[in-house]
Enzyme design. Sequence first.
Site, short mmCIF file in Angstrom:
data_model
loop_
_atom_site.label_atom_id
_atom_site.label_comp_id
_atom_site.label_asym_id
_atom_site.label_seq_id
_atom_site.Cartn_x
_atom_site.Cartn_y
_atom_site.Cartn_z
CE1 TYR A 181 71.26 24.20 38.03
CE2 TYR A 181 69.57 22.55 37.67
CZ TYR A 181 70.60 23.35 37.18
OH TYR A 181 70.93 23.30 35.85
CD GLN A 200 77.99 24.50 34.37
OE1 GLN A 200 78.13 23.29 34.52
NE2 GLN A 200 77.61 25.04 33.21
CG ASN A 254 71.25 17.57 33.58
OD1 ASN A 254 71.99 17.60 34.55
ND2 ASN A 254 71.48 18.30 32.49
CB SER A 310 59.28 12.87 35.51
OG SER A 310 59.81 14.15 35.72
CD GLN A 360 54.93 13.18 35.51
OE1 GLN A 360 56.05 13.26 36.00
NE2 GLN A 360 54.10 14.21 35.51
CG HIS A 374 58.58 16.19 32.88
ND1 HIS A 374 58.91 17.49 33.15
CD2 HIS A 374 57.52 15.91 33.68
CE1 HIS A 374 58.08 17.99 34.05
NE2 HIS A 374 57.23 17.04 34.39
CD GLU A 426 58.69 12.48 40.28
OE1 GLU A 426 59.02 13.67 40.46
OE2 GLU A 426 58.78 11.92 39.17
CG HIS A 427 54.23 12.12 40.23
ND1 HIS A 427 55.23 12.22 39.29
CD2 HIS A 427 54.24 13.27 40.93
CE1 HIS A 427 55.81 13.41 39.40
NE2 HIS A 427 55.24 14.06 40.39
CG ASP A 443 53.82 18.46 38.24
OD1 ASP A 443 54.44 17.92 39.16
OD2 ASP A 443 53.86 18.06 37.06
CD GLU A 503 80.75 3.71 74.93
OE1 GLU A 503 81.26 4.85 74.83
OE2 GLU A 503 79.63 3.43 74.45
CG HIS A 561 83.57 10.21 77.78
ND1 HIS A 561 84.72 10.36 77.05
CD2 HIS A 561 82.54 10.50 76.93
CE1 HIS A 561 84.41 10.73 75.82
NE2 HIS A 561 83.09 10.83 75.71
#
Length: 445
Positions: A146, A208, A231, A254, A276, A279, A344-345, A378, A432, A437
Site C-alpha cells: 500500500y 477499501q 493513515n 511520523s 517530519q 508530513h 521511528e527515527h 527516506d 500431556e 502421539h
Amino acid sequence: MRTISTQEVGIEDLKKILSKPAFDQVVLSDRIREKNKTLFGEDLTAAQIVDKIVKGIREDGDKAVIDFTKLIDGVEFSAENLEVSEAEFMEAESLVDSKILASIRKAIDNVRSYHVEQKPRSWITYREHGSMLGQSCIPLDRVGIYVPGGTASYPSSVIMNAVPASVAGVKEIIMAVPPAKDGKVNPYVLVAAREAGVDRVFKIGGAQAIAAFAFGTETVPRVDKITGPGNIFVTLAKKAVYGHCDIDMLAGPSEILIIADESADPAYIAADMLSQAEHDVLASSIVITNSIDLAEKVETEVKTQLTALPRQEIAAASIEKNGLLIVADDLMQAMELANLSAPEHLEILTREPFTLLPYVRHAGAVFLGAYSPEPLGDYFAGPNHVLPTGGTARFYSVLNVETFMKRTSIISYTAPALAEVKDDIIRLAEAEGLEAHANAIRMRG
C-alpha cells in the site's frame, strides 16, 4: 513547541510526556468527523468506519470497492478501470523528468544492494545416526503493498516496499494507491512501481484497498501479506484483516527524535525536525540536548525555517502540538529518554555520535552525525524507511527482506536416530495425555 528541563520535570513525568497514544487512540479532528458524518450519515469513529468498509468489501467485492471509492475519493470507476492500464504506464513514463527518473533508478539500486545483504539462507545440518535438521526460507507467493496518496505522492514508499519483496523472490507484487480526483495516479509513483518490480497497480485507497487485498475481489487478487504505511483508516483496516493474511506492522504518524550536544548546528536540527513535521499535523519532532543555549537557538531556527515551507500550515500545526525540546542533565540521560520514546527515527548529532550507539535499544533507524540527516534514509541510502512508530520500535523491526519470506522447518530422522530418542518422546507425550502421539512413535519400533 514546548521546552522543558529534566531539572524541573521528574523522569516519571517525562515518561508520560514521551509516551505516545496507541494508533487506535487517535481522535479524529472535528473537520474529518464532519466530513465523515456527511459521507456516512452519522458520526462514526474511525474503527466503525473501517468495520463498515471491510465488511462491505468482504461481502460485495468489486461493487463495494467502486462504491467506497466514489463515496470517499469522489472518483467513479468501473471494475474494468480499477487497475492501471499499460496505456497509463506509458503516459506516466512520458511525463516524468529524466533527471528524476535517473535518481529513482539510483535509489532503487542502493535499496536493492542493501537488502540483498539481508536475505536469509536455507540450511541443513547432519546429526547423529544420519538424521538431518534444517530450515527452508521460502518467499511468499503474492504480496500487496500500500502506497499513501492524498496530500502528497510517495514514489519512495513504492521503492521501499517493492524492492525487498523483489529481492526476497515474491512471485507476484501488487500495489494499491489512492487515485487523484481525476482518477489518475501520480506518474512518478507509477514509474517507480514499474522500475522496482511491481506487477500490477490498482487505483484504490484507504481501508477499501486493504480489505480488497485481504479478501480478494473479482478484480483484485487476494494476497498473503500486506505492507506499507497509511493513515489511521489504513492502519485500523490492517488490524481488522490480520489473520486472513499477514501484515508488516501497525504504524502511526511520523516521528523524529534528535539527541544533540553543544557542537550541533541548530539550523540542521530545525531542518530535520521540520522534515517530519511537514508530513502530518500528528507527526512528532523531539530534541533532547544537554545545552539550554542550543535548545533556544533551535526554537528560533524552527520559527525562521517554517516561514519558507510550502507545507507551512501542516508543519506549524505539528510543531505546535507535538514539537518538544528537552534539556537533559547529560547525554546518558538523553539516551535513557530516547529509549523510553522508542522513536521511528533517531538522530545523534553529537561531537562523538558513535560512542552513544551501543546505548540505543529502541529505535526504528539510527542516523549518526551531522551529514546523515533523516531524509537520506527516506530516499537514497539503502536501508528501508518503513519503520515502527508510536513506541512500537520496542518490539517491531524495520521492513526488510525477511518480511516477505517464511521459514519452514526440515526434519529427517533415520531408524537408529529415532530409536535412540523414542522413550523420551513417549514419556513426554504421555505426560500431556496424548496417547496417539506416543503410539505414532511406538509403531516405529
